[in-house]
Each structure stands twice: as C-alpha cells, then as structure tokens.
Design a protein around this motif. Structure first.
Motif, PDB file in Angstrom:
ATOM      1  N   CYS A 180      53.891  17.170  80.965  1.00  0.00           N
ATOM      2  CA  CYS A 180      53.340  18.299  80.185  1.00  0.00           C
ATOM      3  C   CYS A 180      53.755  19.606  80.895  1.00  0.00           C
ATOM      4  CB  CYS A 180      51.858  18.111  79.972  1.00  0.00           C
ATOM      5  SG  CYS A 180      50.923  18.397  81.486  1.00  0.00           S
ATOM      6  N   LYS A 231      57.167  20.418  79.685  1.00  0.00           N
ATOM      7  CA  LYS A 231      57.168  20.968  78.337  1.00  0.00           C
ATOM      8  C   LYS A 231      56.903  22.445  78.278  1.00  0.00           C
ATOM      9  CE  LYS A 231      56.836  16.398  75.965  1.00  0.00           C
ATOM     10  NZ  LYS A 231      55.995  15.687  75.137  1.00  0.00           N
ATOM     11  N   TRP A 246      63.044  20.248  77.150  1.00  0.00           N
ATOM     12  CA  TRP A 246      62.202  19.945  78.320  1.00  0.00           C
ATOM     13  C   TRP A 246      62.748  19.000  79.363  1.00  0.00           C
ATOM     14  CZ3 TRP A 246      59.991  15.279  79.654  1.00  0.00           C
ATOM     15  CH2 TRP A 246      59.698  14.244  78.408  1.00  0.00           C
TER      16      TRP A 246
END
Length: 503
Positions: A135, A138, A155
């Motif tokens: 995450c 990203k 990403w």
C-alpha cells in the motif's frame, strides 16, 4: 622439572603464542577497495570536532563555548522540530494501543490503520516484502503521478529503500562490471556528494568526473559532459551518469533545458541515468522550479520515455521533514530490462526489507493531509514554516558570505548547503603542502580550532584544481547561523591578514 614448573612453562608458552599470534584481518589483508573509500562529511574534521566537544565538556577552555556542526544535513540535530502529523502516524503504527487516545487525530489514525493492515500481523515489527509494503508503494506511485501532473507511474516499479543511499548503492552494484579498459565508468558531477566517490571506490569502478560551471551558478554544461565522456572512453566503459538535483553540495536547481540536454546525451550514448532528487522540496529561488527527470523524459516523447533507463531516488531525510534517523526512502525504476529487474529484486531480498518505521514515514511524506482534512491547517503551517525559514537562511548565507573579502558564494537556489569559494594565499598553500594536507583542509581545521565552527573542506567533494571551497549547511537557527557566519567572516579576514599581510 616438577609438574608445577611444567604447568607454568606451558602457560607461558600459551601466553607467548597469544601475544605473537598474527591477526587474520590486518591493513595488509583488508579489502583494498575498503581502504580506498573516503567520506569527507564524517571525516577527520568531524572527528576533531568531537574531540574538542569532549574537551569542553570536561572543563577545558577554548576561545568559544560550543562547537557548531555545520558539516552535515541533519535537520533535527540542528534544532528543527519534527512535523507533528508524521510523528503521530509513526507513533500510532509503532504502538497501536494509542488508537484509543483522543490526543491523536482521526486523519492520522486512518493512515496508521491502513499501513498496519499491509504489515504482517498488523505490526511494524514484522518483515515486509523486500520491495516494501504494497500500500505504501501504491501511495508513492500516486504521489509521483500527482507531482508530475499525470505522467503514469506503476507501483510495481517503486521500491522502498533504507534511505536513498541504500537504493543508490544497489543500482551501482548492478551496473559495475568489467576489468581494465572494460571497467564500468560512472559519471558524477564535481563537486559531488561523497557517497558516490566512496561507492565507486568500494566497487572498484572508474570515477568519471564532469565539472559543474561555478561561474554560471553551478549549471551543468552539455559540452563538459561530452568532453568527460570522450576522455573516459580511452580507459574505461562509461555506462551510467549520476545527477544530483537540487545540488549537493552546490545548492543549484537545474533548468528544464539542462535536464533535456542530459537526457538526450544519455539517449545518444546509451547511458543509464541515476537521478538523485532527495531535495526536490527544497527550492528557494523564486526563478527556479524543480523538474523531475522522469517528467522531462516523458515530455520528450515516447522515443525517449520508452527507452532511456532511469532510476530516481527520494528520501525521508531531507525536504521539510528532515527525518534522517528513520532511514526511509524509495526509488522508481524505469525501462529496466525485466531479467535485470529480477536480479535486482534478488539483491534486495538478501537484505530482507527496509525498516518498517522508515517505510511508514515515507508514506506520510507522499500522502500528507489534504485540504479537506482536519489536520491540514497545522501540517501546512509547519511545512511552510520550515521551508520559509530555509529560504530566508539561504539568502542570508549568500548575502553575508559575499560581503567578505576573498569569499564568493553562488546563490543557494535549493537543497541545504552553501559551497563558497575561498581565496587561500600562496603562503598558506605552501604551509598546507608542508604539512601534507590540502589547503582547504588547513583552512577548515584552523576555523574549527579557533572558532568552533565545523565545516567540510571542498576537496572532500571535488573541485577544479587551484580552487578552494568549503561546504556548510544552512540548517542552524537564524540566530545561530548569524553567529556562525559572523565567526567565518572574522576568521577569514584574520586568515588573509596572517598569510598575505593584507590590511
């Protein structure tokens, strides 16, 4: 011989063997590439500064009461306060029980929950995947897209690192190979950040210097790149060019036109590009703007954007946060051969993963409070305060140093340092040579011993022959910076009088 005497003799023999036994690892058997490594930022000047500090603490007397360390870009050590929101998120990630505390804003809790959700066992104490928490990768990609006004970022091309330095070392390890005339040549700016020269020495690559134009505010001259490249081809194989923008130690911000010329040069000569952009938030001159190498490459068209191999680096250590101790950073890898990328991931896997707290800090930098969030006002005030103070200190440093006879300082357009040129009289140059040291080392040692000001000689960063400089950070508080610059001024005038008899 009695048993007692025999026992004593055996014991004496053991002791003699222990005393005479040679060390396995000595300077003679040490890896010669390690001996070749030098790192001026924490070199002999800083060691001497530490000795003086201890002497003062033990009650010793000097013409000054404290050592002011202006040798390194360590913002918090120089008194900068942490950004509240960043520390709140990292604190919550480190000790999730604080989620129940009303002292922490919901904005910070929301980010901390998301980060912990991506961690094994919902804990910063777990390992992450070697490229970093998904995450966070990203969030970094989304930040890059926003920063570059829509230029796409995948990403899966983003890798978390232990500070930018770790990423730089990883990429250089991939690039360095060959022997003799086929050894990898690494083009670096002079003056440069000593991480690059140290890494090149450690890996037994060839350092290829290209000189920044001091008379043109340390601009990068494309003709100098061609000169450097052609000269290097005679004895090595130049394969990579490194750029630091904004500059360290020189403080310049490269123009978009300059970046285009560098990328065109890399395209024509088939060079791998390493773009050190850790100071991208630190731009102070009103006529300057940060342009990422990736965005400029994209705007040059698909012929360039789909072929030039580019890695860019960022860090938690600089910018407005100054969180050096978290050792957080990332690199974005563009156009790397898929098989090479697999080897890079293997290399990253050997190190397991970057520190999770550093990854969390990096996430806050790329995903700060937004205008609609409750924490935005305080965050914006703190960020603006840090960058505004740095801009004021950049102007102050340039102004005061340029008023000193025998010192010339280019505008500090960005980053955290000034790299003024200093006139050193011939008599002082001769004295330094007799002592077996560089003239600017003599100058900086004298400055330290007489004023308590710790700066780094320009020779530790590289400079044109016959020129002398020192690097100093602009991070001290305004009050302390004025004291520092005043002491430098008085010392320099005294130094000129001593060695040239000037009134």
């Amino acid at each position: 011989m009695t048993n007692r005497n025999m026992s004593a003799l055996n014991e004496s023999i053991k002791i003699a063997r222990w005393i005479l036994r040679e060390k396995t690892l000595t300077l003679d058997t040490l890896n010669p590439q390690v001996k070749a490594v030098e790192y001026a930022v924490r070199g002999p000047i800083v060691i001497k500064a530490g000795e003086i500090e201890r002497y003062l603490e033990e009650g010793g007397t000097k013409p000054f009461s404290e050592v002011i360390k202006a040798n390194i870009g360590d913002a918090h050590a120089m008194g900068q306060k942490p950004i509240t929101f960043l520390r709140q998120v990292v604190a919550l990630c480190t000790f999730p029980e604080l989620m129940d505390s009303p002292s922490f804003p919901e904005d910070a809790k929301r980010r901390a929950r998301r980060i912990l959700q991506g961690c094994g066992g919902h804990s910063l104490g777990s390992y992450s995947a070697s490229p970093g928490v998904e995450c966070i990768r990203k969030d970094i990609a989304a930040y890059i897209e926003q920063r570059d006004e829509g230029v796409p970022s995948d990403w899966e091309n983003v890798y978390l690192t232990t500070g930018a330095s770790d990423g730089i070392m990883t990429i250089l390890r991939l690039l360095v190979s060959g022997k003799d005339s086929s050894r990898t040549g690494v083009m670096i700016p002079i003056p440069q950040y000593p991480l690059y020269s140290a890494a090149i020495s450690e890996m037994d690559a060839v350092q290829v210097n290209y000189y920044l134009d001091e008379d043109n505010c340390w601009a990068l001259d494309i003709n100098e790149l061609h000169r450097s490249y052609q000269a290097a081809k005679q004895h090595c194989q130049p394969r990579v060019i490194c750029i630091i923008n904004p500059g360290n130690p020189t403080g310049q911000v490269q123009s978009k036109k300059c970046i285009e010329e560098v990328l065109h040069f890399a395209y024509e000569e088939n060079l791998f590009v390493m773009s050190d952009e850790v100071y991208q938030d630190n731009v102070y001159a009103p006529d300057c703007q940060f342009h990422s190498f990736k965005k400029v490459l994209y705007e040059m068209g698909p012929e360039y954007f789909n072929s030039v191999e580019l890695v860019s680096f960022h860090s938690t250590s600089k910018g407005y946060t100054g969180e050096c101790g978290f050792r957080g950073g990332y690199m974005e890898v563009i156009n790397m051969d898929p098989e090479v990328k697999a080897q890079m991931v293997k290399l990253l896997s050997v190190r397991l993963c970057p520190p999770l707290a550093g990854q969390a800090a990096m996430d806050v930098i790329v995903n700060p409070p937004q205008p609609e969030e409750h924490t935005f006002k305080q965050f914006h005030q703190e960020k603006s305060s840090v960058l505004g103070a740095l801009a004021e200190k950049a102007k102050l440093t340039e102004k005061i140093l340029n008023a000193v006879p025998g010192i010339k300082c280019n505008p500090v357009q960005g980053a955290m340092y000034a790299f003024p040129r200093i006139f050193i009289p011939p008599k002082a140059v001769e004295e330094a040579k007799a002592l077996g040291m560089q003239p600017d080392m003599l100058y900086c040692l004298r400055l330290l011993e007489e004023t308590g000001i710790c700066v780094v000689p320009g020779s530790g960063f590289g400079q044109k022959d016959g020129t002398y400089h020192f690097r100093m950070t602009i991070l001290p508080s305004i009050e302390k910076l004025k004291v520092l610059l005043g002491k430098v001024r008085d010392f320099h005038i005294g130094f000129l009088k001593e060695y040239s008899g000037l009134e």
